[in-house]
Design a protein around this motif. Sequence first.
Motif, mmCIF file in Angstrom:
data_model
loop_
_atom_site.group_PDB
_atom_site.id
_atom_site.type_symbol
_atom_site.label_atom_id
_atom_site.label_comp_id
_atom_site.label_asym_id
_atom_site.label_seq_id
_atom_site.Cartn_x
_atom_site.Cartn_y
_atom_site.Cartn_z
ATOM 1 N N ALA A 4 0.827 -1.202 0.000
ATOM 2 C CA ALA A 4 0.000 0.000 0.000
ATOM 3 C C ALA A 4 0.863 1.255 0.000
ATOM 4 C CB ALA A 4 -0.934 -0.006 1.205
ATOM 5 N N ILE A 5 1.973 1.230 0.710
ATOM 6 C CA ILE A 5 2.870 2.393 0.727
ATOM 7 C C ILE A 5 3.472 2.615 -0.650
ATOM 8 C CG2 ILE A 5 4.988 3.343 1.707
ATOM 9 C CD1 ILE A 5 4.343 1.870 4.289
ATOM 10 N N LEU A 6 3.834 1.535 -1.314
ATOM 11 C CA LEU A 6 4.396 1.657 -2.670
ATOM 12 C C LEU A 6 3.368 2.253 -3.628
ATOM 13 C CD1 LEU A 6 6.304 -1.760 -2.922
ATOM 14 C CD2 LEU A 6 7.260 0.505 -2.451
ATOM 15 N N LEU A 7 2.108 1.809 -3.524
ATOM 16 C CA LEU A 7 1.066 2.381 -4.389
ATOM 17 C C LEU A 7 0.844 3.854 -4.047
ATOM 18 C CD1 LEU A 7 -1.098 2.072 -6.576
ATOM 19 C CD2 LEU A 7 -2.707 1.373 -4.775
ATOM 20 N N LEU A 8 0.849 4.182 -2.770
ATOM 21 C CA LEU A 8 0.676 5.578 -2.370
ATOM 22 C C LEU A 8 1.782 6.441 -2.965
ATOM 23 C CD1 LEU A 8 -0.727 7.799 -0.781
ATOM 24 C CD2 LEU A 8 0.533 7.061 1.257
ATOM 25 N N GLN A 9 2.997 5.972 -2.918
ATOM 26 C CA GLN A 9 4.095 6.731 -3.524
ATOM 27 C C GLN A 9 3.860 6.928 -5.020
ATOM 28 O OE1 GLN A 9 7.442 4.279 -1.877
ATOM 29 N NE2 GLN A 9 8.279 6.287 -1.311
ATOM 30 N N LYS A 10 3.431 5.876 -5.697
ATOM 31 C CA LYS A 10 3.225 5.960 -7.148
ATOM 32 C C LYS A 10 2.156 6.977 -7.512
ATOM 33 C CE LYS A 10 4.643 1.210 -8.271
ATOM 34 N NZ LYS A 10 4.178 -0.115 -8.757
ATOM 35 N N ILE A 11 1.061 7.012 -6.743
ATOM 36 C CA ILE A 11 -0.012 7.920 -7.163
ATOM 37 C C ILE A 11 0.280 9.357 -6.739
ATOM 38 C CG2 ILE A 11 -1.667 6.013 -7.093
ATOM 39 C CD1 ILE A 11 -3.034 7.432 -4.751
ATOM 40 N N ILE A 12 1.059 9.552 -5.681
ATOM 41 C CA ILE A 12 1.487 10.913 -5.351
ATOM 42 C C ILE A 12 2.431 11.444 -6.416
ATOM 43 C CG2 ILE A 12 2.891 12.275 -3.732
ATOM 44 C CD1 ILE A 12 1.629 10.698 -1.469
ATOM 45 N N GLN A 13 3.214 10.563 -7.013
ATOM 46 C CA GLN A 13 4.155 10.961 -8.056
ATOM 47 C C GLN A 13 3.463 11.329 -9.367
ATOM 48 O OE1 GLN A 13 6.665 7.508 -7.953
ATOM 49 N NE2 GLN A 13 7.770 8.196 -6.131
ATOM 50 N N PRO A 85 7.185 18.201 -3.900
ATOM 51 C CA PRO A 85 5.778 17.852 -3.685
ATOM 52 C C PRO A 85 5.315 16.601 -4.405
ATOM 53 C CG PRO A 85 5.986 19.800 -5.072
ATOM 54 C CD PRO A 85 7.340 19.524 -4.518
ATOM 55 N N PHE A 86 6.002 16.208 -5.473
ATOM 56 C CA PHE A 86 5.569 15.024 -6.210
ATOM 57 C C PHE A 86 6.636 13.926 -6.209
ATOM 58 C CE2 PHE A 86 3.225 18.637 -8.087
ATOM 59 C CZ PHE A 86 1.956 18.258 -7.677
ATOM 60 N N ALA A 87 7.473 13.924 -5.191
ATOM 61 C CA ALA A 87 8.490 12.878 -5.056
ATOM 62 C C ALA A 87 8.032 11.752 -4.144
ATOM 63 C CB ALA A 87 9.795 13.478 -4.524
ATOM 64 N N ALA A 88 7.046 12.003 -3.291
ATOM 65 C CA ALA A 88 6.562 11.006 -2.331
ATOM 66 C C ALA A 88 7.703 10.466 -1.476
ATOM 67 C CB ALA A 88 5.837 9.872 -3.053
ATOM 68 N N GLN A 89 8.480 11.369 -0.944
ATOM 69 C CA GLN A 89 9.669 11.001 -0.172
ATOM 70 C C GLN A 89 9.282 10.572 1.244
ATOM 71 O OE1 GLN A 89 12.773 13.949 -0.376
ATOM 72 N NE2 GLN A 89 13.784 13.211 1.488
ATOM 73 N N ILE A 90 9.925 9.513 1.711
ATOM 74 C CA ILE A 90 9.742 9.054 3.084
ATOM 75 C C ILE A 90 10.926 9.524 3.914
ATOM 76 C CG2 ILE A 90 9.615 7.037 4.595
ATOM 77 C CD1 ILE A 90 8.227 5.550 2.308
ATOM 78 N N ASP A 91 10.599 10.174 5.026
ATOM 79 C CA ASP A 91 11.618 10.637 5.958
ATOM 80 C C ASP A 91 11.172 10.228 7.363
ATOM 81 O OD1 ASP A 91 13.599 11.839 7.419
ATOM 82 O OD2 ASP A 91 13.295 13.858 6.633
ATOM 83 N N GLY A 92 11.864 9.270 7.937
ATOM 84 C CA GLY A 92 11.471 8.763 9.242
ATOM 85 C C GLY A 92 10.135 8.053 9.169
ATOM 86 N N THR A 93 9.180 8.512 9.948
ATOM 87 C CA THR A 93 7.870 7.858 10.024
ATOM 88 C C THR A 93 6.839 8.488 9.103
ATOM 89 O OG1 THR A 93 7.152 9.295 11.846
ATOM 90 C CG2 THR A 93 8.294 7.242 12.425
#
Length: 378
Positions: A4-13, A85-93
């Motif tokens: 789900a996190i991977l899909l979230l990153q893809k659609i934010i991108q 804004p459209f990188a869907a970067q994860i930083d910490g939590t």
Amino acid sequence: MHDAILLLQKIIQIPTTNDYEERVALLIQSTLAQHNIPAKIINYAPNRSNLIAEIGNPDAPNVLGLTGHLDVVLPGNLADWHYPPFAAQIDGTRLYGRGAADMKSGVVAMVYALIGLASHQADLNGRVRLILTIGEENGAQGAHQLTALHYADDLTGLIVGEPTDGQIVYAHKGSFNYTVTAKGKQVHSSTPELGINAINGLVAFANREAHLFDDAPVDEVLGSLAHSITVFHGGEQINNIPADAYLRGNIRPIPTFDNQAVTQRLTDAVNQLNTDHGAHLELAIDNSFMPVKTALQSPLITAAQTAITKIWQHPSDLTVFAGATDASEFVLAPNQFETILLGPGPFSIAHQVDEYVELSQFEAMITIYQQIAYQFLQ
């Protein structure tokens, strides 16, 4: 990492700033297909499509809707962002990006809730319908289209996955946009008595509008109706009396003074001013979104509280907010159904730079949506 996190990153991108939602809809359709869940793509305009998917016994009368919008607002000044804004970067939590809270995290949580529920359909005493829309941030065009196509006609309950930080929002105000145009007569500014100044007509309306709703009864939950004139335009040349002018206003209706009452009050004011002033005023309703309110003792709120308490070991706060959502369109369907807003991410970060969602809250919301479905449909 959770799929789900991977899909979230893809659609934010995929930047869906009031456009290109179809790319996200197709990606979600493909994801659902991998789990043998068919989904309909419903076109609204080029590159803009809604999505509908449903699981459960098609003859079951109880239907829980899970809805979210695929569009996002513009990012603003990119230099203000610490995370692209459209990188869907994860930083910490946290996962950062436009739409991380409002509301692509809610959308993806609903998608994966549906996937989980589909593998245990025998345990459902009803149907779950995923309703994903275009254009919520700019007029709720997708929700309007889907309501007209009867996708809300048989709903028993509806969860809107807006960012509520895990709190249950059981009521929100409506949103009502209008335009008043004034028609006068253009003449040279040295002989104003020969013309009709359109601006004067709008000023008269603005003065009336300031106290037009003073007697609107306060709603015990949502408070007072809010109203503002937000756009005012008139005149083109300094030495002309202007023949044309317009203003626009926004009103936040409440159940005790709803959209119909607002329309009547504005209409009466314009009609009265037209008998008193030279400039002719005309009223146009641009958008009319209804207030939404569900009883605190409703089965949907009970199911949500049960699910949240089970997952987080404490009940949710019950709250309201002043904004409008796609629910304002869906409640125009001929049947009545319970509605709540519940989603991951803080509403306070929506539409702002460095928008984010806590990944633990996002993942928990998948399970919470599933538990609500089981509880509510029982």
